[in-house]
Design a protein around this motif. Structure first.
Motif, short mmCIF file in Angstrom:
data_model
loop_
_atom_site.label_atom_id
_atom_site.label_comp_id
_atom_site.label_asym_id
_atom_site.label_seq_id
_atom_site.Cartn_x
_atom_site.Cartn_y
_atom_site.Cartn_z
N UNK A 157 0.82 -1.21 0.00
CA UNK A 157 0.00 0.00 0.00
C UNK A 157 0.86 1.26 0.00
N UNK A 158 1.99 1.18 0.69
CA UNK A 158 2.89 2.34 0.68
C UNK A 158 3.38 2.59 -0.73
N UNK A 170 1.78 1.94 -3.46
CA UNK A 170 0.70 2.57 -4.22
C UNK A 170 0.65 4.07 -3.94
N UNK A 171 0.88 4.43 -2.68
CA UNK A 171 0.83 5.85 -2.33
C UNK A 171 2.04 6.62 -2.86
N UNK A 172 3.20 5.96 -2.78
CA UNK A 172 4.43 6.66 -3.16
C UNK A 172 4.65 6.67 -4.67
#
Lengths: 390, 439, 414
Positions: A115-116, A118-120
C-alpha cells in the motif's frame, strides 16, 4: 582455488551486492521494450512474468550496503529492516529499473508495504499477491487460479504481448529445470557439506533472483562441476545443523561465514525459499495455468507464513533434520520478524519432542557485528559434538 | 523595569531568560538541574536577575559619555567580584553542612579532629576563591558543585593523611554535604550579594574625581531600580514538575520553535538534539510550529548516547567531536542503541579500527537518526537552525552539514553560541505575549 | 454503560457454565467474526483479543506477557498473543474472574491480521480440537472482487459450516441465520447514528475512548441478538437526550465542559493505562470525533449492513470490509473523509508496537493526510497491553505539544 570457480564466485557475490541492479539494466538494454518485474520474498509465480517475456527480479533488501537515510523516516523502531532498505532503494531511484512490483502475502509488514508503494508510486504497476491459505482444489485452488489469471493478464498488458499458453508451458519447464538444479545442489551439499560452504551456496542460489532462469541454471551446473574438480576442499569434522528463520530478510553474508567458522556446517536452510518453493516439478501435461495453480496447493514447501491445515507444526523441520542427518537446529530470525518469531516456539516444541538440540538468535540485514553470535554458535557446535560423542 | 521570565527546565541544565517590554534580552541564567527542579528553576531565575542587573549597569555606563570608557573594564570586574562573593557564600553553607554531616557520622576519628581537617580544607578553598575569579582565571565549569568539588577533593587528598582522617571519609562527607547546599537557596538575598559586589567593584575599579562620583551615582541608581516580574512561562523536559500554574506552562516544542525563530528570523526547520531527546520542528514565518517529530521511547541517538560513548572511551564528552574530526575514514556503525553501543565499540577497537574513525562513524550514526526525524517532520527547509548540546559538537555539525546538503541541497545552517537558551527564550516570549494579550 | 456491564457479565457466566450446560464454545477473532453464523448454531464465542485487552485494563497483562516470554515467546511479537498464552498458562481465568471453557472449535477468521493465523496455530498446540480456517483476501486494490467473495462463501460452505455442524451435531439452518442477520442490521443502524452524532459541534460523544464502549457489544457476542438490538436502542436514546441538552461526552472526570479540540484518531488505544491515556485528552478539552479503531469490527458508517437476503455473501463482504483489511490508500481516504465530515481540528496516530497490521505505513499516512487535508497530525507510540511500552511522560509531552500547536495555529488564523 580454480580460477574459473573464483571468477564465478566473484560474479555471484557482485550480483548479490549490487543495489543498483546493473545486471537487470544490462538485460533490459539487450532488447528493445524489455521489461522487468520485481518481487519481494517469498513466493511469486515467476513463470508468468517469464512467459510474458519479462525478467522477474528478486528485491531482497539492501543488506548493509546502503545507509538508511530516508527509509527510517517511514518505519517505527519496532519494525524489521527489509522494508527500510527497500524503500531507501526505491526513493533513491535504484528500483526505477523495475516496471512493476509484487508483494507476496508473507506478513503484515510486506502487505502494508504494498500500500505504501501505491501511495508513493501511483504510476507504477503494484500488486499484492495473496496466496491461498485454503488448500482444497475446488476452493483455494479455484481462487488461486483466478488470481493467477489476473496476474497473467496484468503481465501481458505490461509487456504488451498476448497471453500465450505455449510460452507459459515453456516457462514452466525452464523453471522446473532451474529448481531441479537447485535441489541437486542442496542434495549434494547435504552429502558433502565441506564442498559447498553455505556462504557460497547462498550466493550461487541468490544469483537466480536477478539472472534469467536459463542463465542461472547454467551457472548452477557449472558451479557444481567446478566444485567437483576442486581438490583443496577436504572433509571437516563440523556439526551438521539446519538453519531456520532466514526466509525473508536476508542474513548478512558475514553471519553465514561466522556460523561456519564457529564450527557449524549448514546442511539445510530456508534461505531464498521462493526460488525453490515448489518441491516437485510442475507436471508437463495439461493446461499450464491449471498446473501452476495446482502445484502451489500440492507441492509448496512449508514455512511460517503458510497455514498448515492438519497436524502439529514443525514436522517438516524434524523431517529435514532426519533426512539431512543434522545434529542440531539454529533458529536465526530477523529482529521483529512476526512469522519467524511466532513460529519459533512451535518448532522448538517439535524439536524438543524428538530431543533435537537447538539454539537461537536474531539478526538484521545490516548487522555488522558477529562476536556474540560467533561465541554462541561455537558453544552450540561444541556442545552438540560432545553430546553426540557421549 | 518590567520583566518577563522564561524558564527551561532541562534534564541536565536549567535555563532562565528575562525579557524587557520591548522583547530584548535583559538577563540570562543557567544552573545544573540537580534533583530538585524547584530550586534549579529558582537559582536559574536569580542568576538571570543578577545578569540583568549587570546589564543595567553596563547600559547606564555606556549611556554616560564620561563613564562609557570604563564600561568594558568595570562590568567584568563587577561580575567576577559577584561570583567570588557568591562562591564564598556557598562555601559558608558548605562548611556548615560538612560540620553537620561530620558530627552525625559514627567514625573512628574524633569529631574534633575531623572538624579541624574540614576547616583546614574549607579555609584553603576560601583562599583559592580569588584565583578562580581573577581577571585571567579559566574555569572548567561555573557550577558550584564542579568548582568546589575539584578543590575539595584535591585538598582532602592533601590533608587526609597528616590529619589522621581517611580520604574516603572526607569524600563521602562532601557528597552528602553538597546536596543540601545545592538544593536549597541561600539565606543571603541575591540582591544583597549584588550590592556587596557593586560596592567592592566601585572601590576596586579606581576611577578618580568626577568619574568616581558619576560611577557611584549610576550604580546607586541601578541598585534602586526594581526588577518587576510581570509574567513567567515554564517549559522543558521536567516541566510537569515546574513550580508554575498549568496555564503558564508551554510545550518545549513550541518554545524551541519560537526561540529559534527569534534568534534566526528566517528559520523554517529546527533540529534540537538534547541529552534526553531529539526534536525536529517546522515553523512558519512567525515562528509558530506547524509540525514536529520526536525520537521514540529509547534515547538512541541523543546526547546521552555520546555521554555513554565518552565514558566507555574514558574521555570527556567535549573531546569526542574534535577527535572524530581527525578521522581518515568513517567506520559504519549500525547500532545507535546505547545498550549495544559499548559492545560494538569494544569489538571494533579489538579489531584494530582507529578510535577516531569509529568516533566519526558514531557521530554520523546519531545524525542519521536525526535525519530520519527531520524527514518525518517534513524535511529540511531553508533556513535550518540546529540547537541543543550536540550542536556544540563540531563532528556532529560537520556530519549534519554533509547529510543535509546531500539530501536537501545547500541549506543555511544556523548555530548560535547561545543556542542552549533557545527554549527559555521562547518561553519568555510566550510570557511577554501573554501579558500583552491580557493588557 | 450499566446495561453493557450486565450483558458482558452474563456472557462470561454463560461461558463458565458452558461445560455443565452442554453448550459448545468457539474461539474466534473480532475482525471478520461470524457471530450470526455461530449464533445460528447456538455456540458461545470466546474472543481472545477481548480477553487480552480486559487483562490489560485490569493490570494483569504484564505478568501474562512475562509468563509467555519465559516460555520462549519473543519480546518482539504481538503482546495480545503473549497475554493470551500467558493467561492460558496461568489457568485461563477470564476477565471477570471466572474460568474460561476450553474451545470445542477454533474458528480462525484470518481477516486483516497475519498474526491471527500464528495465534491459533499456537492455541491448536494447546487444545485438542478442530480448527476451521477462513482465509479472507486482503482488499489490496481498494475493492471487493466477486471471486474473492466466492472464495469466502465456498470456504464457509466447505470448511466453516461443516465444522460447526460436526462440533454441535446440528444442521446448518439458513433461516435462523437470516433472522440473526436482520437483527444485526437493526442494531447497526443505531450504532451508526450514535457514531455520527459526533458530527455535531460540540459532540455529545467521544468516538474513541467512549467509542470502545459503544462498539463492545456489536463487535462481540451480541450482534444478531435481541439483547444487542435493545442495547443500541437504549444507547441511541441516551445520546439523543445528551444531544438535545447540548451535553458533552463522558470522561473519566465526569462530563466534559468545553470542547476545545476535535480530533480524528487512527490506531488502537493503549489498554494498560487506558484511563490515564484518555485523561491526557479530556483534561485538555480534546474530543475524538471519529476513529478508525472503532471500525475494526466493520465499517458500518460507510454503508455496510448485514443483509438477510444474501446470508453467506453478506458475511463475506463483512469480513473483507473490516478496517484492518483495507489497503493503505483506502485507509488514508477514509481518515481524510472523517477529518472533513467531522470538522476536525487535527488528527492523531497512536502507533502500537504490537500491531503491524495497523502500524506499518502510519508515518506515510501521517504525511499524506497532512498534505491532503492541510490539517496537522500528531504521532504517539505505545502498545496494546504491554505496560513496558507506555511511557506516560513522553506521551503526555507529545499530546500537550500537539494540542498547544493546534491552539497556537488557531490563534494566528483568527
Amino acid at each position: 582455488m580454480n580460477a574459473e570457480l573464483a571468477q564465478l564466485l566473484d560474479r555471484v557475490r557482485g550480483l548479490s551486492e549490487d543495489v543498483d541492479f546493473a545486471c537487470v539494466r544490462e538485460w533490459k538494454g539487450q532488447g528493445s521494450g524489455r521489461k522487468a518485474v520485481g518481487y519481494m520474498p517469498i513466493y511469486v509465480p515467476r513463470e508468468l512474468i517469464h512467459a510474458s517475456g519479462m525478467l522477474p527480479v528478486g528485491v531482497l533488501g539492501a543488506g548493509d550496503r546502503l545507509e538508511i537515510i530516508r527509509g527510517d523516516a517511514y518505519f517505527q523502531s519496532y519494525i524489521c529492516h527489509i522494508p527500510r532498505s527497500t524503500i531507501e532503494m526505491a526513493l533513491t531511484g535504484r528500483l526505477d529499473v523495475l516496471d512493476g512490483m509484487l508483494f507476496p502475502s508473507i506478513c503484515d509488514v510486506i502487505r502494508n508495504l504494498s500500500g505504501m508503494w501505491r501511495l508513493l508510486f501511483p504510476d507504477r504497476y503494484v500488486r499484492y499477491v495473496d496466496v491461498p491459505q485454503n488448500f482444497s482444489p475446488d476452493v483455494g485452488g479455484a481462487y488461486w487460479r483466478r488470481e493467477l489469471e489476473q496476474l497473467w493478464s496484468d503481465f501481458s498488458g505490461l509487456a504488451g504481448r498476448p497471453r500465450d499458453a505455449r510460452a507459459l508451458a515453456r516457462s514452466l519447464e525452464i523453471y522446473n529445470e532451474n529448481r531441479r538444479e537447485i535441489r541437486r545442489l542442496y542434495e549434494a551439499r547435504s552429502l558433502e557439506p565441506w564442498l559447498y560452504p553455505a556462504s557460497e551456496l547462498y550466493l550461487v542460489t541468490r544469483a537466480g533472483s536477478v539472472l534469467p532462469p536459463e542463465e542461472h541454471t547454467t551457472l548452477l551446473r557449472r558451479y557444481r562441476e567446478l566444485v567437483a574438480e576442486e581438490s583443496e576442499r577436504r572433509e571437516e569434522d563440523l556439526s551438521r545443523i539446519v538453519l531456520v528463520g532466514t526466509f525473508c530478510e536476508q542474513p548478512p553474508l558475514g553471519l553465514l561465514l561466522t556460523l561456519e567458522r564457529a564450527g557449524c556446517s549448514i546442511v539445510d536452510d530456508d534461505l531464498l525459499l521462493g526460488l525453490r518453493w515448489l518441491t516437485e516439478d510442475v507436471p508437463e501435461e495439461g493446461d499450464p495455468l491449471d498446473r501452476l495453480a495446482a502445484a502451489y496447493l500440492e507441492c509448496s514447501c512449508q514455512t511460517a507464513s503458510v497455514y498448515q491445515p492438519e497436524g502439529r507444526r514443525g514436522g517438516w523441520l524434524v523431517e529435514s533434520v532426519k533426512r539431512n542427518q543434522a545434529e542440531g537446529v539454529i533458529f536465526c530470525a530477523p529482529s521483529f520478524c512476526d512469522p519467524a518469531l511466532l513460529e519459533q516456539p512451535m518448532l522448538v516444541e517439535a524439536l524438543a519432542a524428538e530431543g533435537i538440540p537447538h539454539t537461537q538468535f536474531k539478526y538484521s540485514e545490516n548487522t555488522g557485528q558477529f562476536a556474540v553470535i560467533r561465541e554462541q554458535a561455537g558453544t552450540f557446535s561444541d556442545s552438540i559434538r560432545l553430546w553426540s560423542e557421549a | 523595569m518590567n520583566i518577563f521570565v522564561g524558564v527551561d527546565l532541562g534534564s541536565t541544565t536549567t535555563k532562565a531568560v528575562l525579557l524587557d517590554e520591548r522583547g530584548t534580552i535583559a538577563g540570562r541564567g543557567i544552573t545544573n538541574s540537580r534533583s530538585n527542579y524547584e530550586v534549579a528553576s529558582r537559582v536559574a531565575r536569580e542568576e538571570a536577575l543578577v545578569t540583568a542587573r549587570f546589564n543595567l549597569v553596563r547600559n547606564a555606563l555606556v549611556a554616560d559619555s564620561e563613564l562609557a570608557g570604563i564600561a568594558d573594564g568595570f562590568v567584568p570586574l563587577l561580575e567576577r567580584t559577584f561570583r567570588r562573593e557568591q562562591y564564598r557564600d556557598q562555601l559558608r553553607r558548605l562548611r556548615g553542612e560538612l560540620h553537620r554531616s561530620g558530627d552525625r557520622g559514627r567514625r573512628s576519628q574524633s569529631p574534633t579532629r575531623l572538624r579541624e581537617v574540614l576547616d583546614l580544607i574549607v579555609d584553603e578553598m576560601d583562599e583559592r576563591a580569588d584565583r578562580h575569579f581573577g581577571a585571567l582565571a579559566v574555569r572548567k565549569s561555573d557550577f558550584f558543585r564542579d568548582l568546589a568539588g575539584g578543590d575539595y577533593m584535591a585538598l582532602a587528598e592533601r590533608f587526609a593523611e597528616p590529619g589522621g582522617v581517611e580520604f574516603e571519609t572526607l569524600s563521602g562527607l562532601f557528597d552528602r554535604a553538597i546536596l543540601p547546599v545545592e538544593n536549597s537557596v541561600s539565606e543571603t538575598p541575591m540582591e544583597e550579594l549584588v550590592g556587596r559586589a557593586l560596592d567592592a567593584a566601585v572601590g576596586a575599579s579606581g576611577p578618580r574625581g568626577g568619574a568616581a562620583a558619576g560611577l557611584e551615582l549610576a550604580v546607586a541608581r541601578v541598585r534602586s531600580t526594581p526588577l518587576e516580574e510581570l509574567s513567567s512561562v515554564g517549559t522543558g523536559y521536567g516541566r510537569q514538575r515546574l513550580p508554575f500554574p498549568k496555564e503558564q506552562i508551554r510545550s518545549e516544542i513550541l518554545c524551541h520553535g519560537l526561540g529559534a525563530h527569534v534568534m534566526f528570523p528566517a528559520t523554517k526547520t529546527v533540529l534540537d538534539i538534547g541529552g534526553q531527546d531529539t526534536k525536529a520542528i517546522q515553523v512558519d514565518e512567525n515562528g509558530i510550529v506547524t509540525s514536529f517529530q520526536m525520537n521514540d521511547r529509547c534515547a538512541a541517538g541523543c546526547g546521552r548516547y555520546l555521554g555513554y560513548i565518552a565514558d566507555e572511551m574514558n574521555l570527556g564528552v567535549h573531546e569526542l567531536g574534535p577527535l572524530a574530526q581527525q578521522a581518515t575514514t568513517c567506520v559504519k556503525i549500525n547500532s545507535t542503541c546505547t545498550v549495544f553501543a559499548g559492545a560494538e565499540l569494544r569489538e571494533r577497537l579489538s579489531l584494530g579500527q582507529r578510535r577516531e574513525d569509529i568516533l566519526a562513524g558514531l557521530h554520523r550514526a546519531i545524525v542519521l537518526r536525526a535525519m530520519s526525524l527531520l524527514a518525518r517532520s517534513g524535511g529540511v527547509r531553508e533556513e535550518f537552525t540546529f540547537t541543543g548540546g550536540v550542536a556544540r559538537n563540531p563532528a556532529a555539525v560537520a556530519a549534519l552539514e554533509q547529510l543535509v546538503a546531500e539530501n536537501y541541497g545547500e541549506r543555511t545552517i544556523n548555530i548560535s553560541p547561545d543556542s542552549i537558551y533557545t527554549g527559555a527564550l521562547g518561553a519568555a516570549l510566550f510570557a511577554l505575549s501573554a501579558s500583552r494579550k491580557a493588557a | 454503560m450499566l446495561l453493557q456491564k450486565e450483558m458482558i457479565g452474563k456472557h462470561y457466566r454463560d461461558l463458565a457454565s458452558a461445560g455443565d450446560e452442554g453448550s459448545k464454545v468457539v474461539y474466534t477473532f473480532v475482525p471478520g467474526n461470524l457471530t450470526e453464523l455461530m449464533g445460528s448454531f447456538g455456540v458461545l464465542p470466546v474472543l481472545p483479543e477481548i480477553n487480552a485487552l480486559q487483562s490489560g485494563m485490569r493490570k494483569l497483562s504484564g505478568d501474562y506477557i512475562s509468563e509467555a516470554e519465559k516460555q520462549g515467546h519473543s519480546e518482539d511479537v504481538c503482546t495480545y498473543v503473549k497475554c493470551d498464552i500467558g493467561m492460558l498458562k496461568k489457568g485461563n481465568v477470564g476477565p471477570t474472574g471466572l474460568k474460561l471453557p476450553e474451545p470445542d472449535l477454533l474458528l480462525l477468521s484470518y481477516t486483516g491480521c497475519f498474526t491471527f493465523m500464528k495465534w491459533f496455530e499456537l492455541l491448536r498446540q494447546e487444545y485438542d480440537c478442530p480448527v476451521a480456517m477462513l482465509h479472507v483476501p486482503y482488499q489490496a486494490d481498494g475493492r471487493i472482487h466477486d471471486h474473492h467473495r466466492d472464495y469466502i462463501v465456498e470456504q464457509l460452505e466447505s470448511e466453516v459450516i461443516p465444522k460447526l455442524e460436526q462440533v454441535t451435531g446440528r444442521r446448518f439452518d439458513e433461516e435462523r441465520l437470516r433472522q440473526r442477520l436482520a437483527l444485526s442490521a437493526e442494531a447497526e443502524n443505531d450504532l451508526v447514528w450514535v457514531l455520527e452524532s459526533a458530527k455535531n459541534v460540540p459532540s455529545p460523544i467521544d468516538a474513541y475512548f467512549g467509542g470502545v464502549y459503544y462498539i463492545g457489544p456489536i463487535f462481540t457476542a451480541f450482534r444478531g441478538t435481541q439483547a444487542g438490538v435493545e442495547y443500541y436502542q437504549t444507547l441511541r436514546a441516551e445520546i439523543e437526550e445528551r444531544l438535545a441538552e447540548r451535553r458533552g461526552p463522558t470522561t473519566p472526570e465526569g462530563e466534559l465542559e468545553e470542547e476545545r479540540y476535535r480530533l480524528v484518531m487512527e490506531g488502537p488505544p493503549n489498554w494498560t493505562s487506558f484511563r490515564e491515556f484518555w485523561r491526557m485528552f479530556s483534561e485538555e478539552g480534546a474530543v475524538v470525533v471519529a476513529s478508525s479503531y472503532t471500525k475494526v469490527g466493520g465499517l458500518y458508517d460507510r454503508g455496510f449492513r448485514h443483509d438477510p437476503e444474501r446470508p453467506l455473501a453478506t458475511l463475506a463482504d463483512y469480513c473483507m470490509g473490516c478496517y484492518t483489511n483495507l489497503s493503505l490508500p483506502a485507509r488514508v481516504d477514509l481518515i481524510a473523509d472523517y477529518i472533513r465530515e467531522y470538522r476536525a481540528d487535527g488528527f492523531m496516530i497512536n502507533s502500537v508496537k504490537s500491531c503491524n497490521s495497523f502500524s506499518v505505513g502510519q508515518l506515510l499516512m501521517l504525511r499524506q493526510l497532512e498534505e491532503r487535508t492541510g490539517v496537522p497530525g500528531g504521532f504517539i507510540e505505545s502498545d496494546l497491553v504491554d505496560p513496558r511500552y507506555f511511557s506516560s511522560a513522553n506521551i503526555k509531552n507529545r499530546i500537550e505539544s500537539y494540542l498547544q500547536m493546534l491552539e497556537q495555529k488557531r490563534g494566528t488564523a483568527a
